[in-house]
Structures are given as C-alpha cells and as structure tokens.
Enzyme design. Structure first.
Site, PDB file in Angstrom:
ATOM      1  N   PRO A  26       0.817  -1.219   0.000  1.00  0.00           N
ATOM      2  CG  PRO A  26      -0.197  -1.178   2.097  1.00  0.00           C
ATOM      3  CD  PRO A  26       0.617  -2.044   1.186  1.00  0.00           C
ATOM      4  NE  ARG A  49      -8.280  -5.479 -20.395  1.00  0.00           N
ATOM      5  CZ  ARG A  49      -9.322  -6.007 -21.017  1.00  0.00           C
ATOM      6  NH1 ARG A  49      -9.728  -7.204 -20.716  1.00  0.00           N
ATOM      7  NH2 ARG A  49      -9.966  -5.318 -21.936  1.00  0.00           N
ATOM      8  CG  ASP A  83      -9.831  -1.977 -21.971  1.00  0.00           C
ATOM      9  OD1 ASP A  83     -10.958  -2.449 -22.139  1.00  0.00           O
ATOM     10  OD2 ASP A  83      -8.806  -2.653 -21.748  1.00  0.00           O
TER      11      ASP A  83
HETATM   12  N1  ADE Z   1      -1.052  -5.079   0.158  1.00  0.00           N
HETATM   13  C1  ADE Z   1      -1.938  -4.702   1.077  1.00  0.00           C
HETATM   14  N2  ADE Z   1      -2.671  -3.664   0.656  1.00  0.00           N
HETATM   15  C2  ADE Z   1      -2.231  -3.377  -0.601  1.00  0.00           C
HETATM   16  C3  ADE Z   1      -2.577  -2.408  -1.563  1.00  0.00           C
HETATM   17  N3  ADE Z   1      -3.522  -1.483  -1.342  1.00  0.00           N
HETATM   18  N4  ADE Z   1      -1.918  -2.397  -2.730  1.00  0.00           N
HETATM   19  C4  ADE Z   1      -0.950  -3.307  -2.958  1.00  0.00           C
HETATM   20  N5  ADE Z   1      -0.569  -4.238  -2.085  1.00  0.00           N
HETATM   21  C5  ADE Z   1      -1.197  -4.279  -0.908  1.00  0.00           C
END
Ligand code: ADE
Length: 252
Positions: free
Chosen positions: A88, A153, A168
């Site tokens: 994240p 893709r 897309d």
């Molecule tokens: N692992 C946990 N949350 C994540 C996210 N939002 N993006 C990528 N990997 C993650």
C-alpha cells in the site's frame, strides 16, 4: 511474457490464473505464470518466514532470507530486471505503469503478508513498489492478480479483439464510452440512434464525445494532454451545457 509470483499462499492464485482470459493466455503460451513459495527457501525445522519486528510492535515481519533466496532461485528463468513488491505504500497502479511493466520480457511479483517485509527487501531486492489503491488488504495476493490481469491485457493476442483494449477506460487517457447491446429498446430506453446505423465515422465521433463527457463528469482530473480534436469536442460539450432541453438526448 513470463511472470513469477512469490507468495506464502499459492492456493489463493490458483483459480484466477486458470480461468477466463488469464487461463486462456497461459494455455495459448502467450503468458507463463509461475508461483514460488518463499517458505520452500526457509531454513529450520519449522521453515519460518517471519519474525517479530525489532523495536517491538504488533504483527510479524517477513524475513529477508527466504525472499532473497526465492528470488535468486529464479535467476536462470527470469531477467530479474523488475522485481515488484505489492504494497500500500507503493506507486499507485495506473494504465501508464501497466503499459510500462507489460513492455518487460518478465516480471517478479512479491506478495507480502503480515505487517510487511523487512525494509532491506525493499531497499536491496525490490525495484518497484506498487499499490492498487489507498486501502489496506491482508496481503499482496489479490493486488498481484490485479496487476497480472491488467498487464496481460496489454500482451498482443491475449484479448481476442484489440479493439476491446483500444476502447478500454484509461487506454487513451480517458474513461471508456458507454456500450449497448440488443435489444434496441428496453423498458422505454432506446439505444442511441447513431449506434444502430453503420456510419463508422459518426460512431467513432459519438464514442469519443461520450468518453469525454463521462470523463468530464466522473474524472475531470484525467482531462489533461488532450488532442486538438478532443478540445473541439469538449468545447461542443461545454456549449451544449448552456443550451436548454438537453442536446445529450438528441445527439444520441
Ligand atoms: N497489500 C496490502 N494492501 C495493498 C494495496 N492497497 N496495494 C498493494 N498491495 C497491498
């Protein structure tokens, strides 16, 4: 293209990699996806892959040893040019990044679990940290699948008709146009007349106009780097806004 995914939970990936578009791409040899479990590279009787964080705190951290060893084991099959950690705190995934990664001959994707990975993995092993959005999941497996599907893709032949990719959302920097199929009228709602005729130039223009309309309404932040033709269409949309008795219906 070859993609190696490292995960402690290979079973989470099995069905999606075998199904539909991805499954067919793998079957047709357009894409090779191999899954490696870092636990197979962990020492000790318990094959431990994680430990408590130095300095204290909740949760466990994935250790360097098994991850480095697992990646190094791929050396003969993978160039190891791009080693992506799903996280994240990474760069937010968008179509530009998808396109960039799809141009590589191969990728390694690391799926973290627990509270994350030892920082030395990020610093010395990983080339790219990628996030699929500002929210936290329990692990990188679902984000890895998102990345694999988006990248696949872009590989010629994976999507049967290239036109599907071409229309897309995001492929040309804006959202995709609305789509309709039979019947031509459903509960009083008619398919825009232009789509029912065979005038491809008119259909193309309508689609671009509606793509710009949807983008202006939903994602105005995407309206950058437009061509002069797009600017003309946008100006038409602006003019339309001022007029009574929505031209939107008429233009359909
Ligand atoms: N692992 C946990 N949350 C994540 C996210 N939002 N993006 C990528 N990997 C993650």
């Amino acid at each position: 293209m070859r993609i190696d995914i490292l995960t402690l939970f290979p079973e989470l990936l099995e069905t999606p990699l075998r199904t539909s578009l991805l499954g067919r791409a793998v079957e047709d040899g357009l894409l090779t996806v191999a899954v490696t479990n870092p636990r197979d590279f962990a020492g000790g009787r318990h094959r431990t892959v994680d430990d408590e964080p130095y300095g204290g705190g909740a949760g466990m951290v994935m250790q360097c040893g098994p991850l480095f060893a697992a990646v190094e084991s791929l050396r003969d099959r993978n160039s190891l040019r791009r080693i992506v950690l799903m996280s994240p705190r990474g760069r937010r995934l968008d179509q530009n990044l998808v396109r960039e990664l799809a141009a590589e001959p191969d990728l390694v994707i690391l799926c973290a679990r627990y509270e994350g990975v030892d920082e030395r993995v990020s610093r010395a092993l990983v080339t790219d940290e990628v996030s699929i959005g500002d929210y936290v999941l329990s692990g990188g497996e679902l984000p890895a699948l998102v990345l694999v599907e988006a990248v696949s893709r872009m590989i010629p032949g994976v999507v049967g008709k290239w036109e599907s990719v071409d229309t897309d959302s995001f492929y040309h920097g804006v959202l995709g146009p609305p789509q309709y199929t039979r019947p031509p009228e459903f509960r009083g709602m008619r398919v825009p007349e232009v789509l029912l005729g065979g005038n491809h130039a008119a259909i193309g223009r309508w689609r671009r106009m509606e793509a710009l309309r949807a983008t202006r309404e939903r994602r105005p932040d995407l309206l950058e780097n437009l061509t002069s033709e797009d600017m003309d269409l946008l100006a038409e949309l602006e003019a339309e806004r001022g007029r009574p008795n929505t031209d939107k219906e008429k233009s359909q």
